[in-house]
Write a protein that holds these residues in place. Structure first.
Motif, PDB file in Angstrom:
ATOM      1  N   PRO A 186       0.802  -1.232   0.124  1.00  0.00           N
ATOM      2  CA  PRO A 186      -0.101  -0.060   0.023  1.00  0.00           C
ATOM      3  C   PRO A 186       0.815   1.180   0.053  1.00  0.00           C
ATOM      4  O   PRO A 186       0.451   2.524  -0.626  1.00  0.00           O
ATOM      5  CB  PRO A 186      -0.808   0.106   1.309  1.00  0.00           C
ATOM      6  N   GLU A 187       2.239   1.156   0.542  1.00  0.00           N
ATOM      7  CA  GLU A 187       2.878   2.289   0.633  1.00  0.00           C
ATOM      8  C   GLU A 187       3.310   2.963  -0.696  1.00  0.00           C
ATOM      9  O   GLU A 187       3.561   3.913  -0.912  1.00  0.00           O
ATOM     10  CB  GLU A 187       4.092   2.406   1.571  1.00  0.00           C
ATOM     11  N   GLU A 188       3.687   1.909  -1.451  1.00  0.00           N
ATOM     12  CA  GLU A 188       4.493   2.279  -2.750  1.00  0.00           C
ATOM     13  C   GLU A 188       3.345   2.431  -3.916  1.00  0.00           C
ATOM     14  O   GLU A 188       3.719   2.814  -5.121  1.00  0.00           O
ATOM     15  CB  GLU A 188       5.553   1.110  -3.006  1.00  0.00           C
ATOM     16  N   ALA A 189       2.266   1.637  -3.689  1.00  0.00           N
ATOM     17  CA  ALA A 189       1.294   1.805  -5.027  1.00  0.00           C
ATOM     18  C   ALA A 189       0.791   2.964  -5.390  1.00  0.00           C
ATOM     19  O   ALA A 189       0.961   3.165  -6.665  1.00  0.00           O
ATOM     20  CB  ALA A 189      -0.028   0.961  -4.420  1.00  0.00           C
ATOM     21  N   PRO A 190       0.779   4.093  -4.680  1.00  0.00           N
ATOM     22  CA  PRO A 190       0.649   5.189  -5.284  1.00  0.00           C
ATOM     23  C   PRO A 190       1.382   5.780  -6.467  1.00  0.00           C
ATOM     24  O   PRO A 190       1.110   6.229  -7.326  1.00  0.00           O
ATOM     25  CB  PRO A 190       0.232   6.283  -4.011  1.00  0.00           C
ATOM     26  N   ARG A 191       2.708   5.561  -5.943  1.00  0.00           N
ATOM     27  CA  ARG A 191       3.689   6.109  -6.840  1.00  0.00           C
ATOM     28  C   ARG A 191       3.734   5.173  -8.051  1.00  0.00           C
ATOM     29  O   ARG A 191       3.647   5.613  -9.231  1.00  0.00           O
ATOM     30  CB  ARG A 191       5.314   6.008  -6.400  1.00  0.00           C
ATOM     31  N   ARG A 192       3.653   3.940  -7.880  1.00  0.00           N
ATOM     32  CA  ARG A 192       3.685   2.989  -9.007  1.00  0.00           C
ATOM     33  C   ARG A 192       2.340   3.254  -9.872  1.00  0.00           C
ATOM     34  O   ARG A 192       2.431   3.458 -11.164  1.00  0.00           O
ATOM     35  CB  ARG A 192       3.353   1.670  -8.631  1.00  0.00           C
ATOM     36  N   ILE A 193       1.155   3.716  -9.299  1.00  0.00           N
ATOM     37  CA  ILE A 193      -0.028   3.971 -10.284  1.00  0.00           C
ATOM     38  C   ILE A 193       0.115   5.375 -10.951  1.00  0.00           C
ATOM     39  O   ILE A 193       0.034   5.333 -12.377  1.00  0.00           O
ATOM     40  CB  ILE A 193      -1.154   4.063  -9.340  1.00  0.00           C
ATOM     41  N   VAL A 194       0.610   6.207 -10.376  1.00  0.00           N
ATOM     42  CA  VAL A 194       0.862   7.627 -10.850  1.00  0.00           C
ATOM     43  C   VAL A 194       1.934   7.438 -12.210  1.00  0.00           C
ATOM     44  O   VAL A 194       1.631   7.873 -13.270  1.00  0.00           O
ATOM     45  CB  VAL A 194       1.425   8.479  -9.962  1.00  0.00           C
ATOM     46  N   GLU A 195       3.036   6.503 -11.970  1.00  0.00           N
ATOM     47  CA  GLU A 195       3.851   6.380 -13.020  1.00  0.00           C
ATOM     48  C   GLU A 195       3.444   5.690 -14.304  1.00  0.00           C
ATOM     49  O   GLU A 195       3.787   5.851 -15.168  1.00  0.00           O
ATOM     50  CB  GLU A 195       4.990   5.433 -12.422  1.00  0.00           C
ATOM     51  N   LEU A 196       2.176   5.041 -13.990  1.00  0.00           N
ATOM     52  CA  LEU A 196       1.654   4.248 -15.265  1.00  0.00           C
ATOM     53  C   LEU A 196       0.765   5.100 -16.019  1.00  0.00           C
ATOM     54  O   LEU A 196       0.423   4.617 -17.073  1.00  0.00           O
ATOM     55  CB  LEU A 196       0.802   3.092 -14.670  1.00  0.00           C
ATOM     56  N   ALA A 197       0.645   6.385 -15.399  1.00  0.00           N
ATOM     57  CA  ALA A 197      -0.414   7.012 -16.068  1.00  0.00           C
ATOM     58  C   ALA A 197      -0.134   7.436 -17.673  1.00  0.00           C
ATOM     59  O   ALA A 197      -1.023   7.361 -18.512  1.00  0.00           O
ATOM     60  CB  ALA A 197      -0.741   8.390 -15.341  1.00  0.00           C
ATOM     61  N   ARG A 198       1.276   7.565 -17.904  1.00  0.00           N
ATOM     62  CA  ARG A 198       1.557   8.018 -19.385  1.00  0.00           C
ATOM     63  C   ARG A 198       1.447   6.959 -20.327  1.00  0.00           C
ATOM     64  O   ARG A 198       1.548   7.165 -21.401  1.00  0.00           O
ATOM     65  CB  ARG A 198       2.927   8.718 -19.215  1.00  0.00           C
ATOM     66  N   PHE A 199       1.128   5.710 -19.714  1.00  0.00           N
ATOM     67  CA  PHE A 199       0.848   4.542 -20.911  1.00  0.00           C
ATOM     68  C   PHE A 199      -0.666   4.539 -20.959  1.00  0.00           C
ATOM     69  O   PHE A 199      -1.160   3.491 -21.756  1.00  0.00           O
ATOM     70  CB  PHE A 199       1.498   3.415 -20.308  1.00  0.00           C
ATOM     71  N   GLN A 200      -1.348   5.603 -20.508  1.00  0.00           N
ATOM     72  CA  GLN A 200      -2.927   5.327 -20.643  1.00  0.00           C
ATOM     73  C   GLN A 200      -3.515   4.030 -20.493  1.00  0.00           C
ATOM     74  O   GLN A 200      -4.123   3.483 -21.647  1.00  0.00           O
ATOM     75  CB  GLN A 200      -3.196   6.099 -22.034  1.00  0.00           C
ATOM     76  N   PRO A 201      -3.454   3.302 -19.604  1.00  0.00           N
ATOM     77  CA  PRO A 201      -4.072   2.222 -19.379  1.00  0.00           C
ATOM     78  C   PRO A 201      -5.649   2.114 -19.336  1.00  0.00           C
ATOM     79  O   PRO A 201      -6.201   3.039 -18.943  1.00  0.00           O
ATOM     80  CB  PRO A 201      -3.451   1.425 -17.968  1.00  0.00           C
TER      81      PRO A 201
END
Ligand SMILES: [Mg+2]
Length: 339
Positions: A186-201
């Motif tokens: 849960p601590e790292e997930a927000p960063r991981r999710i935000v990093e995925l934004a540019r791939f437009q999932p």
């Protein structure tokens, strides 16, 4: 009703890896339910994640015989009795549910989708690329695109996620489904999710451990993509529990116990305004057919489990691009070709 079964060994075309491990073969159980001279078939895909093994499935089949009764048309009560008694063995209940539906369709000489009042099964599926090194991913993606797939699902949660996704987005602009299979804390997930934004999932599946479902609500607020619960969502009661915490759910028939339970989950999820996906495990087309039968009821289908095989023992599902279509033969519409 007589039950008989055999184990079958399936070989994926490529080694298949997720953030949870690698599989080089899968053994499933082909179930036959015979009554009144007609044979219904179903496939059982036990999942260790849910405490199921091939042995526990076979024990359940032996014990289930006395709960079946003598009328295959009363599918709902039979399935309910099995759930009351064998709740933790839903993969086996799924196989029985499929065989009952197949039997009824064959007896009435109509496809199961007609029996259920649904439209003809024709649905776009995503094609899944497992975790691999970047060269292997390039090869698999190129192969998938050359084969005409126009929706991809990528397993994330590996150190080379960004390299992989950067390559994919350089060659593919279509719908991209991401599945982390519980990879992040849960601590790292927000960063991981935000990093995925540019791939437009299109969606992000199960970013957190199945027990951390309450934290998924924190990830929704970034609005990168709908957050979908898969491993956290097994059965109808889970849909109720997850309401408000996720944007949607991924239903798999071998998780929930078959068509009857899946339809309950779809109805509940629709009532809550959730996105609904239908997924699968690596399996033969025998297990894909019941899911494809009800696929018109969901938003997204990920039913490539048999497309990943080198040796599918069942026929009856055809593919055009990413679209799967089920034959209109009576029953589930698939038949054995090499058992
Ligand atoms: Mg998943």
């Amino acid at each position: 009703m007589k039950l008989s079964w055999q184990r079958q060994t399936l070989h994926p075309k490529h080694k298949f890896a997720t953030s949870q491990g690698v599989s080089e073969k899968r053994v499933t159980i082909v179930l036959r339910l015979e009554h009144d001279g007609i044979e219904g078939m179903g496939e059982i895909i036990p999942s260790e994640l849910y405490g199921q093994t091939l042995d526990s499935a076979e024990e359940t089949l032996n014990a289930a015989r006395e709960f079946l009764g003598d009328d295959p048309f009363v599918i709902e009560p039979i399935v309910q009795r099995l759930i009351d008694r064998f709740d933790g063995q839903r993969a086996t209940i799924d196989g029985i549910d499929a065989a009952l539906h197949d039997w009824c369709g064959k007896k009435l000489e109509i496809p199961v989708w007609r029996l259920l009042g649904l439209s003809a099964p024709k649905k776009q599926t995503t094609f899944t690329i497992g975790i691999a090194d970047t060269d292997e991913i390039r090869e698999k993606v190129d192969e998938a695109l050359a084969a005409g797939f126009d929706a991809l699902k990528i397993k994330v949660g590996a150190p080379n996620d960004h390299e992989t996704l950067t390559y994919i987005r350089s060659v593919f602009k279509g719908p991209l489904f991401l599945d982390a299979n519980q990879a992040w804390k849960p601590e790292e997930a927000p960063r991981r999710i935000v990093e995925l934004a540019r791939f437009q999932p299109t969606v992000i599946e199960q970013p957190l451990d199945r027990a951390d479902w309450q934290h998924m609500v924190d990830l929704r607020r970034f609005k990168v993509a709908p957050i979908i619960a898969d491993e956290s969502c097994e059965r109808p009661a889970d849909v109720n529990r997850l309401n408000g915490f996720v944007d949607g759910i991924n239903i798999k028939l071998n998780k929930c116990g078959g068509i009857c339970e899946a339809r309950r989950m779809i109805t509940l999820a629709r009532g809550f305004g959730m996105t609904v996906m239908l997924g699968c495990f690596v399996s033969s087309s025998l297990a894909i057919a019941p899911a494809l039968t009800i696929a018109s009821l969901v938003d997204h289908a990920d039913l490539d489990g048999a497309l990943l095989l080198a040796d599918d023992p069942f026929a009856g599902i055809t593919r055009t691009g990413s679209t799967l279509q089920l034959s209109d033969r009576p029953g589930l519409g698939v038949w054995p070709v090499s058992l």
